[in-house]
Design a protein around this motif. Structure first.
Motif, PDB file in Angstrom:
ATOM      1  N   UNK A   1      29.596  26.664  43.974  1.00 15.69           N
ATOM      2  CA  UNK A   1      29.020  25.573  44.923  1.00 15.69           C
ATOM      3  C   UNK A   1      29.911  24.601  45.270  1.00 15.69           C
ATOM      4  N   UNK A   2      30.622  24.253  44.469  1.00 18.52           N
ATOM      5  CA  UNK A   2      31.539  23.077  44.543  1.00 18.52           C
ATOM      6  C   UNK A   2      32.565  23.206  45.377  1.00 18.52           C
ATOM      7  N   UNK A   3      32.823  22.363  46.337  1.00 20.81           N
ATOM      8  CA  UNK A   3      33.697  22.558  47.580  1.00 20.81           C
ATOM      9  C   UNK A   3      34.920  21.188  47.633  1.00 20.81           C
ATOM     10  N   UNK A   4      34.821  20.307  47.013  1.00 19.38           N
ATOM     11  CA  UNK A   4      35.651  19.118  46.982  1.00 19.38           C
ATOM     12  C   UNK A   4      35.606  18.583  45.520  1.00 19.38           C
ATOM     13  N   UNK A   5      36.551  19.061  44.602  1.00 16.37           N
ATOM     14  CA  UNK A   5      37.612  20.090  44.963  1.00 16.37           C
ATOM     15  C   UNK A   5      36.755  21.386  44.579  1.00 16.37           C
ATOM     16  N   UNK A   6      37.397  22.294  45.105  1.00 20.91           N
ATOM     17  CA  UNK A   6      36.967  24.062  44.475  1.00 20.91           C
ATOM     18  C   UNK A   6      37.171  24.053  43.121  1.00 20.91           C
ATOM     19  N   UNK A   7      36.565  24.896  42.387  1.00 17.03           N
ATOM     20  CA  UNK A   7      36.888  25.061  40.920  1.00 17.03           C
ATOM     21  C   UNK A   7      36.922  26.634  40.669  1.00 17.03           C
ATOM     22  N   UNK A   8      36.567  27.452  41.683  1.00 15.46           N
ATOM     23  CA  UNK A   8      36.663  29.062  41.327  1.00 15.46           C
ATOM     24  C   UNK A   8      37.662  29.586  42.441  1.00 15.46           C
ATOM     25  N   UNK A   9      38.196  30.758  42.237  1.00 16.61           N
ATOM     26  CA  UNK A   9      39.045  31.307  43.150  1.00 16.61           C
ATOM     27  C   UNK A   9      38.383  32.776  43.301  1.00 16.61           C
ATOM     28  N   UNK A  10      38.076  33.173  44.716  1.00 12.03           N
ATOM     29  CA  UNK A  10      37.476  34.268  44.895  1.00 12.03           C
ATOM     30  C   UNK A  10      38.761  35.617  44.954  1.00 12.03           C
ATOM     31  N   UNK A  11      38.642  36.436  43.821  1.00 13.60           N
ATOM     32  CA  UNK A  11      39.819  37.502  43.707  1.00 13.60           C
ATOM     33  C   UNK A  11      39.468  38.903  44.205  1.00 13.60           C
ATOM     34  N   UNK A  12      38.543  38.906  45.084  1.00 15.15           N
ATOM     35  CA  UNK A  12      38.094  40.126  45.697  1.00 15.15           C
ATOM     36  C   UNK A  12      39.226  40.922  46.259  1.00 15.15           C
ATOM     37  N   UNK A  13      40.231  40.202  46.665  1.00 18.63           N
ATOM     38  CA  UNK A  13      41.300  40.852  47.478  1.00 18.63           C
ATOM     39  C   UNK A  13      42.450  41.355  46.538  1.00 18.63           C
ATOM     40  N   UNK A  14      42.355  40.859  45.201  1.00 21.65           N
ATOM     41  CA  UNK A  14      43.567  40.721  44.352  1.00 21.65           C
ATOM     42  C   UNK A  14      43.280  41.490  43.167  1.00 21.65           C
ATOM     43  N   UNK A  15      42.031  42.122  42.992  1.00 19.35           N
ATOM     44  CA  UNK A  15      41.914  42.935  41.704  1.00 19.35           C
ATOM     45  C   UNK A  15      42.210  44.231  42.243  1.00 19.35           C
ATOM     46  N   UNK A  16      42.353  45.245  41.351  1.00 17.30           N
ATOM     47  CA  UNK A  16      42.319  46.636  41.751  1.00 17.30           C
ATOM     48  C   UNK A  16      41.215  47.255  41.072  1.00 17.30           C
ATOM     49  N   UNK A  17      40.638  46.769  40.004  1.00 18.13           N
ATOM     50  CA  UNK A  17      39.406  47.532  39.229  1.00 18.13           C
ATOM     51  C   UNK A  17      38.216  47.440  40.339  1.00 18.13           C
ATOM     52  N   UNK A  18      37.399  48.782  40.243  1.00 17.00           N
ATOM     53  CA  UNK A  18      36.151  48.770  40.843  1.00 17.00           C
ATOM     54  C   UNK A  18      35.078  48.182  39.845  1.00 17.00           C
ATOM     55  N   UNK A  19      34.435  47.549  40.470  1.00 16.34           N
ATOM     56  CA  UNK A  19      33.260  46.714  39.809  1.00 16.34           C
ATOM     57  C   UNK A  19      32.207  47.416  39.430  1.00 16.34           C
ATOM     58  N   UNK A  20      32.316  48.771  39.844  1.00 15.73           N
ATOM     59  CA  UNK A  20      31.451  49.814  39.441  1.00 15.73           C
ATOM     60  C   UNK A  20      31.549  50.402  37.764  1.00 15.73           C
ATOM     61  N   UNK A  21      32.683  49.908  37.496  1.00 18.85           N
ATOM     62  CA  UNK A  21      33.106  50.168  36.055  1.00 18.85           C
ATOM     63  C   UNK A  21      32.349  49.421  34.975  1.00 18.85           C
ATOM     64  N   UNK A  22      31.724  48.302  35.546  1.00 17.59           N
ATOM     65  CA  UNK A  22      30.721  47.725  34.633  1.00 17.59           C
ATOM     66  C   UNK A  22      29.353  47.784  34.792  1.00 17.59           C
ATOM     67  N   UNK A  23      28.571  47.354  33.812  1.00 12.72           N
ATOM     68  CA  UNK A  23      27.122  47.698  34.049  1.00 12.72           C
ATOM     69  C   UNK A  23      26.461  46.596  35.094  1.00 12.72           C
ATOM     70  N   UNK A  24      25.680  46.893  35.788  1.00  7.68           N
ATOM     71  CA  UNK A  24      25.027  46.110  36.668  1.00  7.68           C
ATOM     72  C   UNK A  24      24.755  44.639  36.482  1.00  7.68           C
ATOM     73  N   UNK A  25      24.250  44.344  35.228  1.00  5.74           N
ATOM     74  CA  UNK A  25      24.231  42.987  34.916  1.00  5.74           C
ATOM     75  C   UNK A  25      25.562  42.282  34.924  1.00  5.74           C
ATOM     76  N   UNK A  26      26.376  43.045  34.464  1.00  8.03           N
ATOM     77  CA  UNK A  26      27.781  42.233  34.257  1.00  8.03           C
ATOM     78  C   UNK A  26      28.286  42.117  35.665  1.00  8.03           C
TER      79      UNK A  26
END
Length: 403
Positions: free
Chosen positions: A100-125
């Protein structure tokens, strides 16, 4: 999570020096690709080996560094200055706070950069590494605290708190440096199981309400106070863990990060789920350990982005690595393939059973205001400076004032 938890995990003889692996240099001035870690010694050694294997396999380079102080504070300082890491390792409870931090931002959204399917992990993870649809990291293990016992001192782990008290009574002799229990019991993360044993929550994330002053939490504190009587005078992490490592206490309540260290110090270590309290299983906080993707990646060179996201994918989906972590460190797998197919050790099964009884740490930013007042309240109760009910009432009031 209390930010000091991992910083103090290296009580067993100090941290081994980290061999920094050479990397390239980004235009932002950060030696890169860089990952900050603050790990227990045994974990650190295996992480170094994993990075070396990844580098050899891919030809990419990755620098592993310690932050040079409290990880939380270092990130807060370094990223705004443009000197932060491209990734760091911590439990999932910081995701909401930093997202939720915007100025400055602390995290990067890697949705378009990772190749792994998140379904490879448990639901909680899967849920743990995302916030508002953005993917801010990849998960590699689940963890919580549970009961360690010295098998040379205890034949069978206790099933109830009353049984545990009976055993602790036989060993507790502070005048001779012997105790019933090793337990950093004033740290809310460690204390959460008993505080929440009767169904109360320190913080109700669904309702966004502070509930540490509920009748259920106050009842849980009474159970926790029973354990206060059997630990060393200093409730700090280092003072606690050393008495179990030196075989001066039959029990310890701690996490899987200490499994490798304790197996080196104590000849026969057992792990069991926490004993029940009036028939209730202690509801410990559980965390998902993950590789965070830092906002430093937004302006990083392609090689840096590839190395950071690639290593996170490689490490978290490598079934051999996941199972080695389970065997060596008690990490509970969150890779679906490992969860489904693995024959886990008794120690890991015990941690997994305790996770099943527990609750995930809240990720809402409000939780940041909960830790310190609760720890201060528990410390006052431990030092007999305040009654339990009054201490939790005061903590709740202080938290509400902060929100």
């Amino acid at each position: 999570m209390n930010a000091n938890r991992r910083t103090l995990l290296k009580a067993m003889g100090g941290s081994a020096a980290i061999a920094a692996l050479a990397g390239c240099s980004d235009d932002d001035g950060v030696s890169g690709p860089t990952m900050w870690t603050d790990l227990a010694d045994a974990e650190d050694e295996d992480m170094q080996a994993a990075i070396a294997a990844y580098e050899e396999e891919t030809g990419l380079e990755l620098t592993q560094e310690e932050p040079g102080g409290d990880l939380d504070q270092q990130i807060e300082t370094a990223i705004p200055a443009g000197d932060g890491p491209h990734s760091w390792i911590w439990a999932h409870d910081w995701v909401g706070r930093f997202a939720v931090r915007e100025e400055p931002e602390f995290l990067y959204d890697a949705s378009d950069d990772i190749d792994v399917d998140l379904d490879a992990y448990t639901g909680a993870a899967r849920d743990a590494v995302q916030f508002d649809g953005a993917v801010h990291g990849l998960p590699f293990a689940s963890e919580t605290v549970t009961l360690y016992y010295n098998e040379d001192m205890v034949d069978e782990p206790p099933e109830t708190l009353d049984e545990m008290v009976d055993i602790m009574e036989d060993f507790h002799d502070p005048a001779n440096g012997e105790y019933g229990l090793s337990y950093p019991a004033t740290d809310p993360y460690f204390a959460s199981g008993f505080l929440q044993a009767y169904g109360g929550d320190l913080y109700d994330e669904d309702a966004l309400e502070v509930t540490v002053d509920s009748d259920e939490c106050k009842q849980g504190l009474e159970a926790l106070e029973t354990l206060f009587d059997y630990i060393p005078e200093d409730p700090g992490y280092e003072s606690q863990i050393i008495v179990f490592a030196d075989e001066l206490a039959p029990f310890a309540i701690n996490g899987p990060w200490e499994l490798g260290n304790l197996n080196e110090e104590v000849e026969n270590v057992g792990v069991a789920e926490l004993p029940t309290v009036d028939g209730n299983h202690p509801r410990t906080y559980s965390g998902i350990q993950m590789f965070y993707f830092s906002s430093m990646l937004a302006d990083a060179e392609d090689d840096t982005l590839d190395a950071i996201t690639g290593f996170a994918e490689w490490y978290t989906t490598n079934e051999e690595t996941v199972l080695d972590n389970a065997d060596n460190h008690g990490f509970i797998p969150v890779l679906e393939a490992a969860v489904t197919d693995a024959d886990l050790s008794d120690e890991v099964e015990a941690f997994a059973q305790q996770v099943d009884h527990g609750v995930p740490m809240p990720t809402h930013p409000d939780m940041d205001s909960v830790w310190e007042p609760v720890e201060e309240a528990l410390t006052r109760v431990f030092n007999e400076d305040q009654a339990g009910d009054e201490a939790l009432d005061q903590a709740a009031s202080e938290i509400r004032e902060r929100l």
